[in-house]
Design an enzyme around this catalytic site. Structure first.
Site, PDB file in Angstrom:
ATOM      1  N   GLU A  60       0.847  -1.187   0.000  1.00 57.51           N
ATOM      2  CA  GLU A  60       0.000   0.000   0.000  1.00 57.51           C
ATOM      3  C   GLU A  60       0.884   1.240   0.000  1.00 57.51           C
ATOM      4  O   GLU A  60       1.852   1.328   0.756  1.00 57.51           O
ATOM      5  CB  GLU A  60      -0.926   0.032   1.213  1.00 57.51           C
ATOM      6  CG  GLU A  60      -1.848   1.255   1.211  1.00 57.51           C
ATOM      7  CD  GLU A  60      -2.836   1.272   2.364  1.00 57.51           C
ATOM      8  OE1 GLU A  60      -3.660   2.199   2.398  1.00 57.51           O
ATOM      9  OE2 GLU A  60      -2.775   0.371   3.219  1.00 57.51           O
ATOM     10  N   GLU A  89      -5.966  -5.293   8.249  1.00 57.17           N
ATOM     11  CA  GLU A  89      -5.028  -4.207   8.500  1.00 57.17           C
ATOM     12  C   GLU A  89      -4.583  -4.224   9.964  1.00 57.17           C
ATOM     13  O   GLU A  89      -5.331  -4.647  10.846  1.00 57.17           O
ATOM     14  CB  GLU A  89      -5.678  -2.856   8.200  1.00 57.17           C
ATOM     15  CG  GLU A  89      -6.051  -2.651   6.748  1.00 57.17           C
ATOM     16  CD  GLU A  89      -6.641  -1.274   6.507  1.00 57.17           C
ATOM     17  OE1 GLU A  89      -5.987  -0.466   5.831  1.00 57.17           O
ATOM     18  OE2 GLU A  89      -7.750  -1.000   6.998  1.00 57.17           O
ATOM     19  N   GLU A 111      -8.142   2.124  -3.377  1.00 58.61           N
ATOM     20  CA  GLU A 111      -8.868   1.907  -2.136  1.00 58.61           C
ATOM     21  C   GLU A 111      -9.866   3.033  -1.899  1.00 58.61           C
ATOM     22  O   GLU A 111      -9.508   4.209  -1.935  1.00 58.61           O
ATOM     23  CB  GLU A 111      -7.892   1.791  -0.970  1.00 58.61           C
ATOM     24  CG  GLU A 111      -6.944   0.607  -1.092  1.00 58.61           C
ATOM     25  CD  GLU A 111      -6.111   0.386   0.153  1.00 58.61           C
ATOM     26  OE1 GLU A 111      -6.303   1.141   1.142  1.00 58.61           O
ATOM     27  OE2 GLU A 111      -5.260  -0.522   0.156  1.00 58.61           O
ATOM     28  N   ASP A 169     -11.983   0.109   1.827  1.00 61.19           N
ATOM     29  CA  ASP A 169     -11.105   0.304   2.976  1.00 61.19           C
ATOM     30  C   ASP A 169     -11.923   0.497   4.249  1.00 61.19           C
ATOM     31  O   ASP A 169     -13.037   1.021   4.218  1.00 61.19           O
ATOM     32  CB  ASP A 169     -10.218   1.529   2.733  1.00 61.19           C
ATOM     33  CG  ASP A 169      -9.010   1.558   3.644  1.00 61.19           C
ATOM     34  OD1 ASP A 169      -8.767   0.560   4.344  1.00 61.19           O
ATOM     35  OD2 ASP A 169      -8.308   2.586   3.653  1.00 61.19           O
TER      36      ASP A 169
END
Length: 563
Positions: free
Chosen positions: A344, A521, A434, A464
């Site tokens: 990312e 995440e 995202e 996200d």
């Protein structure tokens, strides 16, 4: 006299704002041949369009003639001539971005190291193009505003200066909307008409001699001539506030609730010049918004309180113009094998005080000051360059970057992205875009159309921070999403909270049932990894694997992990 004619009396491009002095402008001459080569390579794309060909021929002179006011006038008139003939701004910008990228490839290419002189020259060229384009866009936007009866900030400053020259006392209001997210739910057609409509509503509540101007994004400036007491601007602010006591009826028939925040200042009580008065009114408005109040007067103490913010804004503006922002990479790994499958791209920037600023705060300043388009353009090009540099290092992984709410109602975004992919010769499948739930809940119809166009480019789409917003599952099923990212808050809590564990399990099952990739995440320890594997989660990112890092550190990390 119109703004355009007034600014054409002399060199109107603000070179200093883009860090360009006389020495830098002279140094551009050394790039004349490369710039001309880049534009000549573009010519075959518009071979059947004599208007564009003439404009490109004029633009070839940029490195040699940019400092010449006469050339500036001719060139900006050419730009506006294209716009008046129906050429879209994105169409003109595409030519410039393609030329700049071609110059970058010629100067830098795949070289392992590039001298400072070359880098400095290329930086000057990019800033020179940005200065010229920004000036053309600014003049064009203000001309359109004045044609529609809605003059802009430059006109407001000119009006203030004229009132000051004849010693008239003036009140100034800075009017904005507290909940700017409400704009995200307005259809594009209504959004385009909203500033002029609200300006008309505000003018109806004022005296005949009072004037309304369009300020920065989401702001209106109200100039009140001949005020002799602080009660007069306060009364005008009260009248404006009443506009928003009831829902605002849009042209399309829909309604939306808004709440005004008004900051007030007076001349000469609170400032000695037009720019100072505008700054004072904005400081008062920012103070009112921070205290959740509808109205505030400027207080000299605010100058000290907001000085740091002011310097941050100026420093960020310079960073955007000089492309001094950075993208760090955080690895995304396959949970089962531990192999890196992507990264990312995360925004990083040091503020004017030398401290790292939180990315959400950076985006807030960017959107507050109307720089979102400039930022998105930089983000896309920086992402392409990162992918190309990873390819040069033999690391062909996918990259993910974050889009904003405003990006998802920007009809030009897919075209700009498509141009970047074509210029850098990269497949769209290399990139995952995202989106947050709030972005998906914007103009749904337009957002869905843009998402489909992004998917048509081959790009992947990820949702996200899933679970932290309010989008319905039925709406989620209808979206062309490839990936669901599980918010860190659920990952952190799942080992200690049965509710968080159930949420994570539900999201993983939902993603798999819909054929999407579930990615967790904020994974920080092995217990979390084992739990996610047990739940069937496919991928993760977090400090267990690596913190976000600059490109060179990421390359070293990847090679050490994947010999």
């Amino acid at each position: 006299m119109t703004t355009t004619s007034a600014r054409w009396d002399a060199s109107f491009i603000d070179f200093a704002a883009f860090g360009l002095g006389d020495e830098e402008l002279v140094s551009l001459r050394s790039l004349s041949d490369i710039w001309g080569m880049a534009l000549r390579e573009i010519r075959p794309q518009v071979a059947n369009d004599p208007v564009l060909l003439d404009f490109l021929e004029l633009t070839e002179e940029l490195p040699l003639a940019l400092a010449d006011p006469a050339w500036q006038q001719h060139w900006v008139r050419g730009w506006h001539g294209l716009a008046s003939r129906g050429y879209a701004v994105v169409e003109i910008l595409r030519l410039f971005f393609a030329a700049v990228v071609r110059c970058e490839q010629e100067l830098i290419g795949d070289r392992d190291s590039v001298g400072r002189v070359v880098l400095a020259l290329f930086s000057c060229l990019r800033r020179a193009v940005l200065a010229a384009v920004s000036c053309a866009l600014e003049l064009g936007e203000e001309a359109q505003q004045e044609a529609a009866g809605l003059p802009g900030e430059l006109a407001a400053l000119r009006c203030l200066r004229e009132l000051l020259t004849v010693d008239r006392q003036v009140g100034l209001l800075s009017v904005s909307v507290i909940n700017r997210d409400s704009f995200a739910y307005i259809a594009a057609s209504d959004l385009q008409r909203l500033p002029a409509m609200l300006a008309a509503h505000i003018a109806q509540r004022l005296r005949p001699d009072d004037r309304v101007f369009a300020g920065r994004e989401g702001e209106w400036l109200v100039i009140l001539p001949d005020v002799h007491a602080m009660s007069q601007p306060a009364l005008a602010a009260s009248h404006i506030g009443k506009i928003f006591e009831a829902p605002v009826v849009l042209f399309g028939g829909g309604k939306i609730m808004m709440q005004a925040t008004v900051g007030a200042a007076m001349l000469p009580e609170h400032a000695l010049d037009a720019e100072g008065a505008l700054h004072a009114a904005r400081l008062a408005r920012w103070d009112a918004a921070s205290r959740r109040q509808g109205f505030a007067w400027f207080d000299p103490r605010l100058g000290a309180d907001w000085q740091q913010r002011y310097h941050q804004v100026e420093s960020l503006r310079e960073a955007l113009q000089q492309e001094a922002l950075a993208l760090y990479l955080q690895p995304q790994v396959d949970l089962a094998s531990g192999r890196c499958i992507g990264a990312e791209l995360l925004l990083r920037w040091r503020g004017s005080d030398g401290a790292w600023m939180d990315p959400p705060a950076i985006i807030e300043l960017i959107e507050e000051n109307g720089w979102r388009t400039t930022y998105t353009d930089w983000l896309l090009r920086a992402a392409m360059r990162t992918a190309a540099e990873l390819d040069a290092a033999g690391i062909g992984i996918g990259l993910a970057c974050n889009l904003t709410v405003a990006d998802m109602v920007d009809e030009e975004l897919p075209e700009l992205l498509g141009q970047c992919l074509e210029t850098w010769q990269l497949p769209g499948s290399r990139f995952t875009l995202e989106l947050t739930e709030s972005a998906l809940m914007a103009d749904r119809e337009q957002g869905l159309a843009i998402m489909r166009r992004l998917r048509a480019l081959g790009c992947r789409l990820a949702l996200d921070d899933f679970g932290t917003g309010y989008s319905s599952l039925s709406y989620l099923v209808s979206l062309p999403i490839n990936e669901i990212k599980i918010d860190r808050s659920f990952i952190v809590g799942m080992l200690d909270s049965i509710d968080s564990l159930r949420i994570v399990s539900t999201i993983v099952d939902l993603a798999r049932d819909l054929g999407m990739l579930p990615l967790a995440e904020g994974v920080e320890d092995l217990r979390q990894r084992e739990q996610l594997l047990e739940l069937g989660c496919a991928a993760a990112q977090g400090y267990l694997y690596a913190a976000p890092m600059p490109l060179d550190e990421f390359v070293a990390w990847f090679r050490a992990r994947h010999p």
